[in-house]
Design a protein around this motif. Sequence first.
Motif, short mmCIF file in Angstrom:
data_model
loop_
_atom_site.label_atom_id
_atom_site.label_comp_id
_atom_site.label_asym_id
_atom_site.label_seq_id
_atom_site.Cartn_x
_atom_site.Cartn_y
_atom_site.Cartn_z
N LEU A 82 0.84 -1.20 0.00
CA LEU A 82 0.00 0.00 0.00
C LEU A 82 0.87 1.25 0.00
O LEU A 82 0.63 2.20 -0.77
N ARG A 83 1.89 1.26 0.85
CA ARG A 83 2.81 2.40 0.88
C ARG A 83 3.58 2.54 -0.44
O ARG A 83 3.79 3.65 -0.94
N ARG A 84 4.00 1.40 -0.99
CA ARG A 84 4.75 1.44 -2.24
C ARG A 84 3.90 1.98 -3.38
O ARG A 84 4.36 2.81 -4.18
N ASP A 85 2.63 1.50 -3.46
CA ASP A 85 1.75 2.00 -4.53
C ASP A 85 1.47 3.48 -4.35
O ASP A 85 1.41 4.24 -5.33
N LYS A 86 1.30 3.90 -3.10
CA LYS A 86 1.05 5.32 -2.85
C LYS A 86 2.26 6.16 -3.23
O LYS A 86 2.14 7.22 -3.85
N ALA A 87 3.46 5.67 -2.87
CA ALA A 87 4.68 6.40 -3.22
C ALA A 87 4.88 6.44 -4.74
O ALA A 87 5.30 7.46 -5.29
N GLU A 88 4.56 5.33 -5.42
CA GLU A 88 4.69 5.30 -6.87
C GLU A 88 3.71 6.25 -7.53
O GLU A 88 4.03 6.95 -8.51
N ALA A 89 2.47 6.29 -7.00
CA ALA A 89 1.48 7.22 -7.54
C ALA A 89 1.92 8.67 -7.35
O ALA A 89 1.76 9.50 -8.25
N MET A 90 2.49 8.96 -6.17
CA MET A 90 2.98 10.31 -5.92
C MET A 90 4.15 10.64 -6.85
O MET A 90 4.27 11.77 -7.34
N ARG A 91 5.02 9.66 -7.10
CA ARG A 91 6.14 9.90 -8.01
C ARG A 91 5.66 10.20 -9.42
O ARG A 91 6.15 11.13 -10.07
N ARG A 92 4.68 9.40 -9.90
CA ARG A 92 4.15 9.65 -11.24
C ARG A 92 3.46 11.00 -11.31
O ARG A 92 3.60 11.74 -12.31
N ARG A 93 2.70 11.33 -10.26
CA ARG A 93 2.03 12.62 -10.25
C ARG A 93 3.03 13.76 -10.24
O ARG A 93 2.85 14.79 -10.92
N SER A 94 4.11 13.58 -9.47
CA SER A 94 5.14 14.60 -9.43
C SER A 94 5.79 14.77 -10.80
O SER A 94 6.06 15.90 -11.24
N GLN A 95 6.05 13.66 -11.48
CA GLN A 95 6.62 13.74 -12.83
C GLN A 95 5.67 14.44 -13.79
O GLN A 95 6.10 15.24 -14.63
N GLU A 96 4.37 14.13 -13.69
CA GLU A 96 3.39 14.77 -14.56
C GLU A 96 3.33 16.27 -14.30
O GLU A 96 3.29 17.07 -15.25
N LEU A 97 3.33 16.65 -13.02
CA LEU A 97 3.30 18.07 -12.69
C LEU A 97 4.56 18.78 -13.18
O LEU A 97 4.50 19.89 -13.70
N THR A 98 5.71 18.10 -13.00
CA THR A 98 6.97 18.69 -13.46
C THR A 98 6.95 18.87 -14.98
O THR A 98 7.37 19.91 -15.50
N HIS A 99 6.43 17.86 -15.69
CA HIS A 99 6.34 17.96 -17.14
C HIS A 99 5.40 19.08 -17.56
O HIS A 99 5.71 19.84 -18.50
#
Length: 327
Positions: A82-99
């Motif tokens: 659960l923590r890993r999926d949440k962290a991965e979702a945050m990472r993808r969201r961060s990449q999308e926002l950065t892009h």
Amino acid sequence: CFRALGDASPRLERLDDAQRARLEHELDALVFSVETNNLAPTMLLDGDRPKDFSAVPILQYQGALQSRGCGSFSELLDEFYLRRDKAEAMRRRSQELTHQVRTLRDRTAKKLAIQRSDLLRCAALFAVVLLHVSGARLADVPVDSGAFQVLNVYDGLTHWCVPVFVMLSGAFLLDPKHSLPLPKLLFRHILRIFTALAVWGAVYAVANHLEQGGAWTWPGVREALWQALRGHTHYHLWFLYMILGLYLVTPVLRAFVRGAGRGDFHWFFLLVFVFTFLLPPLLRLRPSQTASLWIGNLNLHLVLGYVGYYVLGYYLKQNTLSRAAEF
């Protein structure tokens, strides 16, 4: 290994008897814990991000990671993933926002560059009108009159307009980031300039023919058009000839700027400055047959004319100048 020896990856062949005994003792203790189900499900965290999990407490990281115990393996696995999926979702969201932010920044920078170019183009257009108005009147007023001085000032202060037009063309057409295949260059840029040159050359040729008392007859008009096609056009159309020539060498110049470093550009601009801006006025002030002969024999046509401005437009678009260089 770390529990027994304090090293997570020891060389077994280098262990002495005491170290081997401690390692054997720890292995026996681990086997006993498994057999008796006396385990301690543990999860390692790097902040809120899960890094690893184990059936026993992991000690070798020594505070680099946080250790969190769980009541059971099912609880451990549920919380870990659960923590890993949440962290991965945050990472993808961060990449999308950065892009998105970078895309918005690039679009804004591009719009600002276009607006600055449009503003500079408008200023150059105004300067062209002022240059022609003042230049056309200079010959009609006495040299010692106040009107001549005013017109001469306006004429001298507006000669920057043509180099600016050339630099704006170079800033966009020489940029390797913008695709410019040869068919596009030929049919969108070169053909357009050639058409404008032919049409306006013909119009001015016919007007000049009629102004000189020529008859409005087909042979007379045809002769005027033929003279226009041969290049005998009105003097102020020189700009179209010059731009047409720059467009013809654009593929070669694009190859140059694509592979040139700043040192290559500086050497090119040095040649332009010496042979286009420095030596011609010096030789007019102090003629030298030897220097003129050398310059003629060198045949450095690549750095003459408006090619320097054309390349300079691209260079200024891509590079930030120091305060001293701007001055």
